[in-house]
Design a protein around this motif. Structure first.
Motif, PDB file in Angstrom:
ATOM      1  N   LEU A  31     -16.603 141.081  24.517  1.00  9.60           N
ATOM      2  CA  LEU A  31     -15.575 140.071  24.251  1.00  9.60           C
ATOM      3  C   LEU A  31     -15.480 139.071  25.398  1.00  9.60           C
ATOM      4  O   LEU A  31     -15.274 137.882  25.195  1.00  9.60           O
ATOM      5  CB  LEU A  31     -14.210 140.734  24.060  1.00  9.60           C
ATOM      6  CG  LEU A  31     -14.003 141.593  22.807  1.00  9.60           C
ATOM      7  CD1 LEU A  31     -12.595 142.175  22.809  1.00  9.60           C
ATOM      8  CD2 LEU A  31     -14.219 140.786  21.536  1.00  9.60           C
ATOM      9  N   LEU A  32     -15.608 139.601  26.623  1.00  7.14           N
ATOM     10  CA  LEU A  32     -15.419 138.770  27.805  1.00  7.14           C
ATOM     11  C   LEU A  32     -16.713 138.173  28.341  1.00  7.14           C
ATOM     12  O   LEU A  32     -16.689 137.166  29.049  1.00  7.14           O
ATOM     13  CB  LEU A  32     -14.819 139.615  28.934  1.00  7.14           C
ATOM     14  CG  LEU A  32     -13.334 139.969  28.832  1.00  7.14           C
ATOM     15  CD1 LEU A  32     -13.056 141.208  29.648  1.00  7.14           C
ATOM     16  CD2 LEU A  32     -12.487 138.815  29.322  1.00  7.14           C
ATOM     17  N   CYS A  69      -6.815 146.963  23.639  1.00  6.80           N
ATOM     18  CA  CYS A  69      -7.833 146.449  24.556  1.00  6.80           C
ATOM     19  C   CYS A  69      -8.122 144.978  24.241  1.00  6.80           C
ATOM     20  O   CYS A  69      -8.211 144.135  25.136  1.00  6.80           O
ATOM     21  CB  CYS A  69      -9.094 147.298  24.400  1.00  6.80           C
ATOM     22  SG  CYS A  69     -10.409 146.837  25.508  1.00  6.80           S
ATOM     23  N   ARG A  70      -8.219 144.670  22.954  1.00  7.06           N
ATOM     24  CA  ARG A  70      -8.506 143.298  22.536  1.00  7.06           C
ATOM     25  C   ARG A  70      -7.367 142.369  22.962  1.00  7.06           C
ATOM     26  O   ARG A  70      -7.603 141.246  23.446  1.00  7.06           O
ATOM     27  CB  ARG A  70      -8.657 143.269  21.010  1.00  7.06           C
ATOM     28  CG  ARG A  70      -9.162 141.971  20.432  1.00  7.06           C
ATOM     29  CD  ARG A  70      -9.302 142.144  18.918  1.00  7.06           C
ATOM     30  NE  ARG A  70      -9.999 141.035  18.310  1.00  7.06           N
ATOM     31  CZ  ARG A  70      -9.416 139.922  17.912  1.00  7.06           C
ATOM     32  NH1 ARG A  70      -8.110 139.775  18.071  1.00  7.06           N
ATOM     33  NH2 ARG A  70     -10.122 138.951  17.365  1.00  7.06           N
ATOM     34  N   LEU A  77      -7.519 135.902  28.903  1.00  2.62           N
ATOM     35  CA  LEU A  77      -8.177 134.616  28.654  1.00  2.62           C
ATOM     36  C   LEU A  77      -7.151 133.489  28.567  1.00  2.62           C
ATOM     37  O   LEU A  77      -7.389 132.377  29.018  1.00  2.62           O
ATOM     38  CB  LEU A  77      -8.997 134.684  27.361  1.00  2.62           C
ATOM     39  CG  LEU A  77     -10.234 135.586  27.408  1.00  2.62           C
ATOM     40  CD1 LEU A  77     -10.912 135.612  26.045  1.00  2.62           C
ATOM     41  CD2 LEU A  77     -11.221 135.100  28.458  1.00  2.62           C
ATOM     42  N   ARG A  78      -6.002 133.792  27.986  1.00  6.38           N
ATOM     43  CA  ARG A  78      -4.938 132.797  27.866  1.00  6.38           C
ATOM     44  C   ARG A  78      -4.503 132.331  29.265  1.00  6.38           C
ATOM     45  O   ARG A  78      -4.338 131.158  29.512  1.00  6.38           O
ATOM     46  CB  ARG A  78      -3.757 133.410  27.125  1.00  6.38           C
ATOM     47  CG  ARG A  78      -3.155 132.470  26.095  1.00  6.38           C
ATOM     48  CD  ARG A  78      -2.219 133.222  25.175  1.00  6.38           C
ATOM     49  NE  ARG A  78      -2.917 133.751  24.021  1.00  6.38           N
ATOM     50  CZ  ARG A  78      -2.652 134.943  23.456  1.00  6.38           C
ATOM     51  NH1 ARG A  78      -1.739 135.736  23.974  1.00  6.38           N
ATOM     52  NH2 ARG A  78      -3.312 135.310  22.390  1.00  6.38           N
ATOM     53  N   LYS A  79      -4.348 133.310  30.157  1.00 12.91           N
ATOM     54  CA  LYS A  79      -3.954 132.971  31.530  1.00 12.91           C
ATOM     55  C   LYS A  79      -5.014 132.108  32.196  1.00 12.91           C
ATOM     56  O   LYS A  79      -4.702 131.209  32.968  1.00 12.91           O
ATOM     57  CB  LYS A  79      -3.751 134.255  32.344  1.00 12.91           C
ATOM     58  CG  LYS A  79      -2.335 134.794  32.238  1.00 12.91           C
ATOM     59  CD  LYS A  79      -2.180 136.034  33.106  1.00 12.91           C
ATOM     60  CE  LYS A  79      -1.259 137.025  32.420  1.00 12.91           C
ATOM     61  NZ  LYS A  79      -1.599 138.409  32.702  1.00 12.91           N
ATOM     62  N   GLU A  80      -6.260 132.419  31.889  1.00 13.76           N
ATOM     63  CA  GLU A  80      -7.360 131.661  32.487  1.00 13.76           C
ATOM     64  C   GLU A  80      -7.569 130.327  31.779  1.00 13.76           C
ATOM     65  O   GLU A  80      -8.506 129.609  32.099  1.00 13.76           O
ATOM     66  CB  GLU A  80      -8.658 132.466  32.384  1.00 13.76           C
ATOM     67  CG  GLU A  80      -8.648 133.784  33.136  1.00 13.76           C
ATOM     68  CD  GLU A  80      -9.085 133.600  34.568  1.00 13.76           C
ATOM     69  OE1 GLU A  80     -10.247 133.238  34.788  1.00 13.76           O
ATOM     70  OE2 GLU A  80      -8.252 133.822  35.465  1.00 13.76           O
ATOM     71  N   LEU A  86     -16.082 136.494  22.920  1.00 14.89           N
ATOM     72  CA  LEU A  86     -17.510 136.647  22.674  1.00 14.89           C
ATOM     73  C   LEU A  86     -18.357 135.457  23.127  1.00 14.89           C
ATOM     74  O   LEU A  86     -19.003 134.802  22.315  1.00 14.89           O
ATOM     75  CB  LEU A  86     -17.773 136.884  21.185  1.00 14.89           C
ATOM     76  CG  LEU A  86     -17.329 138.218  20.627  1.00 14.89           C
ATOM     77  CD1 LEU A  86     -17.097 138.102  19.143  1.00 14.89           C
ATOM     78  CD2 LEU A  86     -18.384 139.263  20.894  1.00 14.89           C
ATOM     79  N   PRO A  87     -18.336 135.155  24.398  1.00 18.32           N
ATOM     80  CA  PRO A  87     -19.220 134.094  24.889  1.00 18.32           C
ATOM     81  C   PRO A  87     -20.682 134.528  24.723  1.00 18.32           C
ATOM     82  O   PRO A  87     -20.952 135.688  24.445  1.00 18.32           O
ATOM     83  CB  PRO A  87     -18.854 133.986  26.367  1.00 18.32           C
ATOM     84  CG  PRO A  87     -18.311 135.320  26.715  1.00 18.32           C
ATOM     85  CD  PRO A  87     -17.653 135.845  25.482  1.00 18.32           C
TER      86      PRO A  87
END
Lengths: 164, 634
Positions: A31-32, A69-70, A77-80, A86-87
């Motif tokens: 995912l990350l 976990c998701r 990701l929102r914070k970032e 899924l890059p």
């Protein structure tokens, strides 16, 4: 003082950790696109599990774990300010052995990377983690029929691409 | 009615309810095109599942676990771990985790006991049986002879997968029922091989049903790990039994005998001296042979350390050493030798195997693990030496402490029968590697079991009680049958059990009062069977096991009495039900006369109900395999 309940709960959590940490790390890593960050997310997932009542989560454990976990991944990701799940996979240096191996399985995996991300994710939840439509729907928030629709389209695309 | 293709996918993935399934099945029956499409979808499911599961399962490092533990303590609760777990998580988890994936109770890893401690095993002294051989078992033992290359009734030879296929399988005649009145004893050797299941999976993946003789039921059952209790410190393996109604015939009982080898803690394992004997003949060029072999050996090398030594010998037209015995921490050196391997030339296995044994002997580690690992597609042309000489050589070397394991690769050429025999004689196991997933299972997750023998020559003898049992049959193990007197004969070789291995055997039992499905034999004229003295007892059977320590030469005896708990099949444990479901699948593929009314749908239902924890996802994969097999025609 650690009560008997705590000891039992600890035992319970340890068992789940041993059983699921591998598949959760693998899932979060995808995912990350980052294996180190994935470890943080999975640790956080277990911190959340520790706060739960075992009786309430035990019978829906796999979807609960993948969903939490998701969500941890999405929060991060929102914070970032990066919203993409899924890059593209990390670029792996050329493997002289694998290059010669042009077998079907490898082609399928290569094509999987090109699928729309929501299709790719249900394929992973279904075939890598053995979740049912209903469980996938609990994890992703998609409806059950939507899960079926995405899986069908993913598999049809793979079949027509590779003439399977 | 027109079909919605999405429904077909949902059907293939087992997501439709009964009514919807029935509709689809109606359409499928009328439309061969649609049926083919369904099979394609199922095969793609199997492929996706296999490929995705090969991806490595990462682990938290010990320090990461510690930081998690601290986070939990801050949540004002205690993260209380029993002390042995803390010991593990701090010191050894990173390495151990590879094994933990498959063990039910990861924390109970028992260290290998020294020979002298093992002498305290409580033994039961049994009288040596008199020198009479019941007729039926004699015949069975002689059936061990090879039937490969035997022409069919019409004079043609069996061929599979097209005209170029030279695969060969020994014929298997399923064990029949024996009457307890005539044959109260049943004796066989254990078998930890799993090759048959992986090989059959390869056939089904290609859209073909396997030849019947490629299906060995015991290898199907033993492919899956079961959660038997770990053995106590005195014995190298535990013995568990369970009895329930037979899934194939409700009037009958099914008895399971389960063995579980003790685990070896990875960083306390004994040093190893491994010699790979690698087939590089022209036929090994396929992507699923030499390239897969290189990848799989690489997986193994990753887990070795300075106390291990690896050498490599290749054979084709000529044999040669490509890597002298090298310490396991020189990973780059080993990997570059691996990468330089290329296929070409004809095969002469005989010379290579002698060279491999020579190197193993030169680097022999006394008190360690010494093993030759043969990796081949099975075209083991023995050159000047015949097969008999070769097996004798391997048997002899096994006695000197160098064991042999066999890894089979590829297709179209597999000499299944020869490879199984070689591993059997070499006190080793035979695994068939059809994919990187399988390589990971055999060489990483089950490496302990593949390499570390914890007990050898393990034999089982079951005595049935005529007061409760009328007849019985052993499921599988056809080519592992022993004569009754072989049980107490320590010179007779039998199967070995590796660290963490589980071995399972089933007997289908006809209880007294039920009808026996065997041909009627006339009563005896000179003997009165009723006059035999019977010890009154409600026992079902007595199970006896003999085994030797890995370096021992005298066997030890274990004994266990089994009574029937009268539980139904539904009440049986998850593992019991799953294992017998796997046997059912094998029996369907063999078209066994004992399969009763079982069909593929029943197998799928039972398998889904008994997935258990399924570490590694093998049981889920089994469901997909049965789904894929269901649509295929012989």
């Amino acid at each position: 003082m650690a009560s008997k309940n705590d000891a039992e709960k600890s035992e319970w959590l340890h068992k789940i950790l041993v059983q699921y940490e591998g598949s959760l790390l693998r899932y979060a890593g995808r995912l990350l696109g980052n294996k180190e960050k994935a470890k943080e997310m999975v640790q956080e997932t277990f911190v959340s599990l520790w706060k739960e009542d075992p009786r309430k989560v035990s019978d829906r454990l796999p979807p609960w774990l993948y969903r939490v976990c998701r969500n941890k991944v999405l929060d991060f990701l929102r914070k970032e300010k990066r919203m993409e799940l899924l890059p593209d996979p990390e670029i792996v240096p050329d493997d002289p052995v694998a290059d010669k191996t042009t077998h079907l399985g490898r082609k399928v995996m290569q094509f999987l990377e090109k699928l729309p991300k929501n299709q790719k994710e249900v394929v992973i939840l279904k075939f890598q983690n053995d979740l049912s439509y209903k469980e996938i729907s609990e994890v992703t928030g998609l409806s059950i029929s939507n899960v079926g629709y995405l899986l069908h389209h993913a598999m049809s695309a793979i079949r027509s691409e590779l003439a399977l | 009615m027109k079909i919605n293709k999405e429904q077909l996918t949902n059907y293939a993935l087992g997501e439709l309810n009964q009514e919807e399934s029935a509709q689809i099945e109606k359409l499928l029956a009328a439309d061969p095109e649609l049926k083919k499409e369904l099979e394609d979808i199922k095969r793609l499911s199997l492929l996706l599942s296999q490929e995705l599961k090969v991806e490595p399962l990462p682990r938290l490092l010990p320090e990461e676990r510690k930081s998690l533990q601290e986070k939990l303590v801050r949540k004002k609760n205690f993260w209380v771990l029993p002390s042995f777990k803390i010991g593990l998580s701090l010191g050894t988890l990173a390495l151990l985790s590879l094994f933990i994936i498959r063990t039910q109770s990861p924390s109970i890893l028992i260290e290998a006991k020294k020979e002298k401690e093992m002498k305290q095993v409580p033994l039961v002294n049994l009288p040596i049986p008199s020198d009479t051989t019941p007729p039926a078992q004699e015949i069975m033992a002689s059936q061990k002879a090879s039937y490969s290359f035997e022409p069919e009734k019409d004079g043609t030879f069996r061929r599979y997968g097209g005209p170029m296929n030279t695969e060969s399988y020994d014929r298997i005649d399923e064990n029949p029922y024996f009457l307890v009145g005539r044959d109260p004893l049943s004796t066989f050797s254990i078998d930890v091989d799993t090759a048959s299941y992986a090989n059959v999976r390869r056939f089904i993946g290609l859209g073909e049903l396997p030849p019947k003789d490629a299906v060995r039921l015991e290898e199907f059952i033993n492919y899956f790990p079961y959660s038997y209790p770990a053995p106590d410190s005195e014995t190298p393996f535990s013995v568990t039994t369970e009895v329930a109604s037979s899934p194939w015939n409700e009037a009958y009982r099914l008895m399971r005998i389960g063995l579980k080898g003790k685990e070896i803690e990875w960083n306390k394992r004994m040093p190893s001296n491994l010699v790979f004997l690698i087939d590089v003949s022209g036929s090994m060029e396929d992507p699923n042979k030499l390239p897969l072999l290189k990848k799989s050996v690489e997986l193994l090398v990753e887990n070795l350390s300075a106390k291990d030594h690896v050498a490599m010998v290749v054979y084709a037209g000529a044999s040669g050493v490509v890597l002298n015995s090298t310490s396991g921490d020189q990973k780059e050196k080993i990997k570059s030798a691996l990468n330089e391997l290329s296929a070409g030339g004809s095969t002469n296995g005989g010379e290579g195997i002698e060279l491999a044994y020579k190197i193993a002997k030169e680097n022999f580690i006394s008190g360690g693990l010494n093993r030759v690992i043969l990796a081949t597609d099975g075209d083991f042309n023995v050159g000047t030496t015949g097969e008999g000489d070769l097996t004798r050589l391997i048997e002899e070397k096994a006695k000197t402490g160098v064991f042999l394991s066999v890894l089979g690769y590829g297709m179209g050429n597999i000499k299944d029968s020869t490879l199984e025999k070689l591993a059997d004689k070499g006190n080793g196991n035979y695994a068939y590697i059809d994919s990187l997933l399988e390589a990971k299972k055999v060489l990483v997750e089950e490496m302990g079991g593949t390499l570390y023998t914890i007990a050898k020559d393990v034999k089982i003898q079951v005595e049935f009680n005529p007061a409760t049992v009328k007849a019985y049959r052993l499921v599988g193990y056809e080519n592992r049958m022993l004569r009754h007197e072989d049980f107490n004969d320590d010179k007779k070789d039998a199967g070995d059990i590796g660290a963490g291995h589980t071995v399972t055997a089933f007997y289908e039992i006809v209880p007294v009062g039920a009808e026996v499905p065997v041909g009627k034999v006339d009563g005896l004229k000179y003997q009165k069977t009723e006059s035999k003295q019977v010890v009154p007892s409600d026992d079902l059977v007595t199970v006896k096991l003999r085994y030797k320590e890995p370096s021992g030469s005298t066997s030890k005896l274990l004994e266990k009495v089994v009574k029937d708990s009268h539980q139904s099949f539904e009440q049986a444990s998850t593992d019991f039900k799953f294992a017998s479901t796997v046997a059912s699948f094998g029996m369907l593929l063999r078209d066994s006369s004992f399969k009763g009314k079982i069909g593929f749908d029943q197998v799928i239902t039972w398998a889904k109900e008994n997935l258990g924890e399924d570490r590694g996802g093998y049981r889920h994969e089994f469901v997909r395999l049965v789904e894929a097999a269901k649509g295929l025609k012989r």
